[in-house]
Design an enzyme around this catalytic site. Sequence first.
Site, PDB file in Angstrom:
ATOM      1  CD  GLU A 167      27.772  -3.555  51.646  1.00  0.00           C
ATOM      2  OE1 GLU A 167      28.867  -2.914  52.075  1.00  0.00           O
ATOM      3  OE2 GLU A 167      28.073  -4.704  51.184  1.00  0.00           O
ATOM      4  CD  GLU A 353      27.661  -5.886  47.410  1.00  0.00           C
ATOM      5  OE1 GLU A 353      28.716  -6.182  47.981  1.00  0.00           O
ATOM      6  OE2 GLU A 353      27.139  -4.908  47.169  1.00  0.00           O
TER       7      GLU A 353
END
Length: 443
Positions: A167, A353
């Site tokens: 991320e 995710e």
Amino acid sequence: MLPHRSDFPDNFLFGAATSAYQIEGHAKGGAGRTHWDDFAATPGNVAGAENGSVACGHLDRWAEDLDLVRDAGFDVYRFSTSWARVLPEGRGTPNTEGLDFYDKLVDGMLERGIKPAATLYHWELPAPLADLGGWRNRDIAGWFADFTEIIMSRIGDRVWSAAPINEPWCVSWLSHFEGHHAPGLRDIRATARAMHHVLLAHGRATEVMRGLGMSNLGAVCNMEYATPVDDSLAAQKAATVQDAIYNRFFLSGITKGTYPTEVLEGIEPHLPAGWQDDFATITTPIDWIGVNYYTRKIYGPADEPSAPWPATREHDGPLPKTAMGWEIYPNGLAHFLQMVPDYTGDLPIYVTENGMAGLVERDNDPTDDPDRIAYLRDHIHVVQAAIANGMPVKGYFTWSLLDNYEWALGYAPRFGLVHVDFETLNRTPKASYDALRKALTRP
Ligand code: GCO
């Protein structure tokens, strides 16, 4: 009911994800201090000033945790390697105990028939590197390449996949512009540099892993659907700039070697000189793209007409929310599974995710989590629809295997399929774990 594995193509992969600092227990095993330890030790940053010293005690309980991954029927386990555990000073002498730990963890997965999906950096920057400016310092790309070489020389021969950085938006924007994560800065120049350096580090690490002969290398970006608060042009503009910052900047950098104009408008004056020359490294080819998806956000223009770029303001939304206060919006995932191939073409997409912090499970029965089952079901349906529409989605990983350290929110939000009692460190599978186990059972 969750869709069954047999409703997916044969080679579709299901997985569960965790990260090092959130579960391992960083006080043990010779790991070095991280910027999260310092951030948490500063009043007001983290709920209860909690940190990852003990977390889930995974360092000692890893075998039990891998049994849980196997017994649920997951194909893949997405884990991360702590930079500060491998290199306590960030550079220099490796911690043998740390290298041994990841070595045996990877072997433990293989022994159980689980594919190891490694992430090199999930946010625990060694404090000595933070002292040197961390992600603001261009040298971080070289430090990160060296770390990559050290850890992957040890486990790279056996991992199924690897991604350098979890991320990039969180590493740069959330941590240097919004100040919500370590190092807690709110500074446009630091942000611009972190946004660029995180991609340079991604490219350098990818080159190092290619050099080691590794394959199946990817990038994992988090995405949040940006909805304008109303029909006005100003609200649409606000949503567009946030979409560019959040969802397109990193993807575009890695795959096209350009940054969106809406973002350059704000950060270009603050980028390091010669930034364009780094795209040769940043665009080094990847083999897959990972999308982490949780929610959407609603944007309108800033209240103050004189507000500096990006001059947007977030609004509360009307949809049902998780314990994070995040709206449940599966259509956002549908949007991204459709949009990402504009950048990555035929490359496999993994939902690396997806999951939620539960609403009811802190009450009487902490393992009764119908909200999570419904959340997973609705998002898995979106994945099925995307596959039916011809999108190259090849896997879906739940965040998270265990209740764990949820960063600035401490241990209160519980994302796990497995409940963790943070007093005893006992693990108890929740109803969602059992539902997934049934869905993943092979006939
Ligand atoms: C994430 C993180 C996790 C968080 C999760 C919930 O990648 O954003 O991997 O560390 O715990 O997203 O906020």
